[in-house]
Write a protein that holds these residues in place. Structure first.
Motif: not given
Length: 548
Positions: A42-43, A71-72, A78-81, A90-91
């Motif tokens: 899904x993500x 929620x994710x 944002x995470x790759x940036x 996951x965390x």
């Protein structure tokens, strides 16, 4: 708030929001392939697909994954940036599940404090904190884990109902049970039976009919909402909760159903409770059940659950999760009642509870330390796969069931299975060439509900860029790789210790102490006969390419 309560709450928050998300293991391949993989799909648009997600069977709920997906989703971009690895998702997901657990535990704590006693509430919070089973179960992405935490709401309003016999908290308690059952695990619905019987036997017929009608409306609203969401995903009417019951109970036979995945003797669950609960907690539980009949409908849930699941041949640790909070509640009530009316000095009482605390803390620590030390190697190893500079294939053979999740892979990396002699049905892959809904609604090839092997799920060794396995000689001629006989083109680039189950003694696998304690343990010769833990290397093997 008293200083002791404040300290317990602080420790609980630290454990649930920080320690558990980071250090807890992935204890079941069902969690990986039936929940983390579809969530990754899904993500991020790819992931392994099990037969349960085939529209032909549809016994896994997409509605169950939607809250975490929603929620994710903001973090996905944002995470790759920030230059963080995909495993950050996951965390974060585990953090959110830990947060849900803290909120529900606090709500029940407040109810116990108000309706029972502050002493009972503090003991319950302490036993929750020192519950090894809860340490990993509350951050697992499993319906039984969700049901376990959500049943705290059932218990909160169940205690309130048993205090005032009002219909409103009774309906609220059932509502939590309905959500935990229909959205989570349908078998949890049987836990409402003792409370329903209590209401029927203690109220007039007219009040019972009125309350029953209101409860049924709540149930129907939950069912219709969740069934509507799942049906929209599958593109057909998909009553997932009903399909689960059909497969596992009504339509089960020798060729399909839970028993084809293995059976266990009746004492599997009692032994499992001894692993996941400190002995003082279990002793207190027995005292609590026998000494407080006011909460008999809640204790009835324990008896109903154990009666049903002890009789089932197929047994798993996660099947006990929904009664975990009831065990700690019974234990806290038991220790409260043990001292009620006893005229003893404060010194005697404090000494008793200090000894109780030390025993509970010791067993809890040794169990949690063993789970972290002995079984979390896969999380560590997959986190150290080198970043991809292009498409790459991560292969796994006999260790397929320890794969944590594709959230540990780069966007261009994919997990593939090599031949390992495993003769059951391995997961396939969600189609990546279609739109997401089309991929979900398409019936995948090679799926069946009888665990029959499908060779098309395998790839040849020459397709692998990395191979992950334990360094142990292969005992099957069908294995594509033998890590002890790897050719020069394969090199272990990262290794960490993983428990050697076959060569370790039971106590060494189940409990652990830091090496410094073991080194100075008295009676080393005797101790070594009952406690021994041996370890294997868990490795990432990289294929070496010739330099031009």
């Amino acid at each position: 708030m008293k200083p002791g309560t404040f300290l317990l709450l602080g420790l609980l928050i630290t454990a649930r929001l920080f320690l558990q998300p980071i250090y807890s293991l992935v204890s079941d391949c069902d969690e990986t392939f039936n929940y983390w993989e579809p969530l990754n799909f899904l993500l991020r648009g790819f992931g392994k697909q099990t037969w349960e997600y085939s529209p032909e069977y549809s016994i896994r709920s997409w509605a169950f994954l939607l809250p975490l997906y929603a929620s994710l989703s903001p973090f996905k971009k944002i995470i790759p940036l920030l230059g963080l690895p995909p495993s950050t998702l996951f965390y974060i997901a585990r953090f959110l599940m830990g947060f849900y657990s803290v909120v529900m535990e606090w709500l029940l704590f407040r109810e116990i404090d108000t309706k029972l006693s502050s002493f009972t509430a503090n003991i319950w919070l302490l036993l929750q904190l020192l519950n090894p089973g809860w340490f990993h179960a509350s951050v697992e992405l499993l319906p039984s884990s969700f049901a376990m935490v959500t049943m705290l709401g059932f218990m909160k309003f169940g205690i309130r109902y048993l205090s005032n016999r009002s219909a409103t908290p009774f309906i609220q308690a059932l509502s939590f049970n309905f959500v935990s059952g229909v959205l989570g695990w349908p078998f949890v619905l049987i836990l409402s039976i003792p409370m329903v019987f209590h209401y029927v036997l203690t109220h007039r017929i007219l009040a019972t009919v009125k309350t029953g009608f209101a409860s049924i409306l709540r149930l129907l609203s939950v069912i219709s909402t969740i069934f509507l969401v799942d049906s929209a995903f599958y593109g057909k009417f998909a009553p997932v909760a009903w399909n689960i019951v059909m497969y596992n109970v009504i339509a089960a036979d020798e060729n399909s159903g839970p028993n084809i995945f293995g059976t266990e003797p009746w004492y599997y669950y009692p032994l499992n409770l001894l692993l996941n609960f400190p002995i003082p907690t279990l002793m207190g539980c027995v005292i609590g059940v026998l000494s407080n009949w006011r909460l008999a409908p809640i204790w009835g849930c324990l008896f109903v659950w154990m009666a049903v699941f002890l009789s089932q041949p197929h047994k798993e640790e996660r099947f006990l999760y929904p009664i975990y909070p009831m065990i700690t509640l019974a234990a806290s009530v038991g220790y409260t009642n043990f001292w009620k009316g006893r005229k003893v000095s404060r010194i005697v009482r404090n000494t008793f509870f200090l000894a109780l605390f030390i025993l509970t803390l010791s067993q809890s620590f040794m169990r949690v330390f063993a789970l972290v030390k002995n079984y979390t190697a896969p999380l560590d190893v997959y986190a150290h796969i080198p970043p991809a500079t292009g498409p790459q294939t991560i292969c796994v053979g006999r260790e397929w069931y320890h794969y944590p999740t594709s959230l540990f892979l780069e966007d261009d990396s994919r997990l593939r299975f090599t031949n390992s002699g495993f003769d059951g049905l391995l997961p396939g892959d969600f189609k990546e060439t279609h739109s997401m809904l089309n991929s979900i609604r398409e019936i995948p090839a090679g799926m069946n509900n009888e665990n029959k092997f499908d060779p098309l799920k395998l790839v040849g060794a020459d397709e692998c860029d990395y191979y992950i396995d334990i360094v142990l000689p292969s005992d099957d001629t069908r294995d594509s790789f033998d890590p002890t006989l790897m050719e020069d083109e394969w090199v272990c680039i990262y290794r960490t210790a993983f428990i050697d189950v076959a060569s370790s003694k039971f106590l060494g696998r189940a409990f652990a102490l830091p090496e410094i304690f073991l080194k100075y343990m008295p009676g080393q010769e005797i101790w070594s006969r009952i406690y021994e833990a041996k370890y294997l290397d868990y490795c990432i093997f990289e294929k070496q390419t010739e330099q031009v």
